[in-house]
Write an enzyme that holds these catalytic residues in place. Structure first.
Site, mmCIF file in Angstrom:
data_model
loop_
_atom_site.group_PDB
_atom_site.id
_atom_site.type_symbol
_atom_site.label_atom_id
_atom_site.label_comp_id
_atom_site.label_asym_id
_atom_site.label_seq_id
_atom_site.Cartn_x
_atom_site.Cartn_y
_atom_site.Cartn_z
ATOM 1 N N TYR A 155 80.272 -13.849 -95.515
ATOM 2 C CA TYR A 155 79.820 -13.930 -94.121
ATOM 3 C C TYR A 155 80.063 -15.333 -93.549
ATOM 4 O O TYR A 155 80.655 -15.486 -92.473
ATOM 5 C CB TYR A 155 78.335 -13.583 -94.063
ATOM 6 C CG TYR A 155 77.766 -13.555 -92.665
ATOM 7 C CD1 TYR A 155 78.015 -12.490 -91.808
ATOM 8 C CD2 TYR A 155 76.971 -14.600 -92.194
ATOM 9 C CE1 TYR A 155 77.487 -12.461 -90.526
ATOM 10 C CE2 TYR A 155 76.438 -14.577 -90.909
ATOM 11 C CZ TYR A 155 76.704 -13.505 -90.079
ATOM 12 O OH TYR A 155 76.184 -13.478 -88.806
HETATM 13 N N1 LIG Z 1 71.007 -11.382 -85.798
HETATM 14 C C1 LIG Z 1 71.252 -12.616 -86.201
HETATM 15 O O1 LIG Z 1 70.362 -13.337 -86.663
HETATM 16 C C2 LIG Z 1 72.630 -13.201 -86.066
HETATM 17 C C3 LIG Z 1 72.782 -14.573 -86.295
HETATM 18 C C4 LIG Z 1 74.023 -15.144 -86.168
HETATM 19 C C5 LIG Z 1 75.101 -14.356 -85.815
HETATM 20 N N2 LIG Z 1 74.942 -13.031 -85.600
HETATM 21 C C6 LIG Z 1 76.116 -12.247 -85.238
HETATM 22 O O2 LIG Z 1 75.856 -11.532 -84.063
HETATM 23 C C7 LIG Z 1 76.648 -10.348 -84.041
HETATM 24 C C8 LIG Z 1 75.754 -9.149 -83.745
HETATM 25 O O3 LIG Z 1 74.824 -9.002 -84.808
HETATM 26 P P1 LIG Z 1 73.444 -8.235 -84.631
HETATM 27 O O4 LIG Z 1 72.419 -9.060 -85.251
HETATM 28 O O5 LIG Z 1 73.308 -7.807 -83.229
HETATM 29 O O6 LIG Z 1 73.693 -6.993 -85.623
HETATM 30 P P2 LIG Z 1 73.569 -5.438 -85.397
HETATM 31 O O7 LIG Z 1 73.785 -4.850 -86.745
HETATM 32 O O8 LIG Z 1 72.341 -5.119 -84.652
HETATM 33 O O9 LIG Z 1 74.825 -5.099 -84.452
HETATM 34 C C9 LIG Z 1 76.137 -5.168 -84.925
HETATM 35 C C10 LIG Z 1 76.892 -3.978 -84.364
HETATM 36 O O10 LIG Z 1 78.263 -4.063 -84.831
HETATM 37 C C11 LIG Z 1 78.687 -2.746 -85.129
HETATM 38 N N3 LIG Z 1 79.822 -2.758 -86.045
HETATM 39 C C12 LIG Z 1 79.820 -3.110 -87.361
HETATM 40 N N4 LIG Z 1 81.042 -2.943 -87.879
HETATM 41 C C13 LIG Z 1 81.855 -2.505 -86.882
HETATM 42 C C14 LIG Z 1 83.223 -2.143 -86.813
HETATM 43 N N5 LIG Z 1 84.024 -2.203 -87.877
HETATM 44 N N6 LIG Z 1 83.730 -1.751 -85.619
HETATM 45 C C15 LIG Z 1 82.918 -1.677 -84.534
HETATM 46 N N7 LIG Z 1 81.598 -1.972 -84.544
HETATM 47 C C16 LIG Z 1 81.067 -2.378 -85.711
HETATM 48 C C17 LIG Z 1 77.441 -2.075 -85.721
HETATM 49 O O11 LIG Z 1 77.557 -0.657 -85.697
HETATM 50 C C18 LIG Z 1 76.351 -2.622 -84.847
HETATM 51 O O12 LIG Z 1 76.091 -1.776 -83.742
HETATM 52 C C19 LIG Z 1 77.326 -10.258 -85.407
HETATM 53 O O13 LIG Z 1 78.651 -10.718 -85.289
HETATM 54 C C20 LIG Z 1 76.500 -11.197 -86.252
HETATM 55 O O14 LIG Z 1 77.239 -11.728 -87.322
HETATM 56 C C21 LIG Z 1 73.721 -12.430 -85.720
#
Ligand SMILES: NC(=O)c1ccc[n+]([C@@H]2O[C@H](COP(=O)([O-])OP(=O)(O)OC[C@H]3O[C@@H](n4cnc5c(N)ncnc54)[C@H](O)[C@@H]3O)[C@@H](O)[C@H]2O)c1
Length: 248
Positions: A155
């Site tokens: 990641y």
């Molecule tokens: N939540 C956190 O604390 C956090 C922190 C830093 C970065 N992020 C980043 O923010 C972004 C969103 O994360 P989140 O927390 O909202 O997670 P989440 O799991 O709620 O949402 C992620 C979405 O991406 C979709 N997804 C996964 N693989 C996919 C694919 N191959 N094609 C299309 N869609 C796909 C999932 O179905 C999901 O709806 C991510 O890139 C994550 O790495 C999140």
């Protein structure tokens, strides 16, 4: 040059959940027409109707190049242009493990979604942005990409690659009216975080000087600025949203 969000079209990957969905809601409330792309068909179905007439969705695995190319072509045929791309789809892969325990299949899967998928969408959308001399691209990276979270090699490395991509693309398109930036959040309680081992989440949250997680509203507000016409002199930059963890 666009002067407001009026009549703009945004494509948001990972739009069925978490950060992508929060950003979609924010843009819709600012009159942007939004296309949600997600691999989760039932999640998409559940929320698209609720978001109203400015929202539409397509089921897409962003790591599949042929599907990305086809969906972007279809969106252009239907909407005429794409002004904003937010790459929020992402996965953590296995966490809570040391580098020597990381499985190469898992490493590849995480890079295919987090880096390659985000690149693919930008690759097939940028030509349309170039034609109209305007575009706003936001790649959602992570504090893990800046600092490296122990236990999360795949990641962290994939998010560092995303930050690198924003730097490269920012420079490449700097003369074109397109800005490309990244955003590096610390921890926000979403489905992704709920699915991680509690010890891993504690490790990340303990490092936040504000001693709390970020909120979806905080993400959406900053993202809205980054993809707005007002954000016209910042490109290739990784915005921070880490409650003081990263001060660079
Ligand atoms: N939540 C956190 O604390 C956090 C922190 C830093 C970065 N992020 C980043 O923010 C972004 C969103 O994360 P989140 O927390 O909202 O997670 P989440 O799991 O709620 O949402 C992620 C979405 O991406 C979709 N997804 C996964 N693989 C996919 C694919 N191959 N094609 C299309 N869609 C796909 C999932 O179905 C999901 O709806 C991510 O890139 C994550 O790495 C999140």
């Amino acid at each position: 040059m666009k002067l407001s969000f009026e009549n703009q079209v945004a494509v948001i990957s990972g739009g069925a959940s978490g950060l992508g969905l929060a950003i979609a809601r924010k843009l819709i409330s600012n009159n942007v027409r939004v296309l949600l792309l997600d691999i989760d068909s039932s999640g998409l179905e559940e929320i698209t109707g609720e978001l109203g007439e400015k929202a539409n969705s397509r089921v897409l695995d962003i790591s599949n190049e042929e599907s990305v190319q086809r969906i972007i072509r279809e969106i252009i045929e239907e909407y005429g242009s794409i002004d904003i791309l937010v790459n929020s789809a992402g996965i953590t892969g296995n966490t809570g493990i040391m580098s020597h325990e990381v499985d190469s299949v898992d490493m590849e899967r995480v890079f295919n979604v987090n880096f390659k998928g985000s690149w693919m969408l930008s690759k097939y959308i940028i030509p349309y942005m170039l034609k109209q001399d305007y575009g706003r691209i936001l790649h959602i990276a992570s504090i893990a990409g800046k600092e490296g979270n122990a236990g999360m090699l795949a990641y962290s490395a994939s998010k560092a690659a995303v930050i690198g991509m924003a730097k490269v693309q920012g420079k490449e398109y700097a003369g074109s009216g397109i800005t490309v930036n990244a955003l590096a959040p610390a921890v926000i309680r979403t489905k992704m975080v709920e699915n991680m081992p509690e010890e891993q989440v504690k490790y990340m949250t303990d490092k936040i000087p504000m001693k709390r997680c970020g909120t979806l509203e905080e993400i959406a507000n900053l993202a809205k600025y980054i993809v707005s016409p007002e954000n016209s002199f910042t490109t290739g930059f990784t915005f921070d949203l880490s409650g003081g963890r990263a001060t660079y």
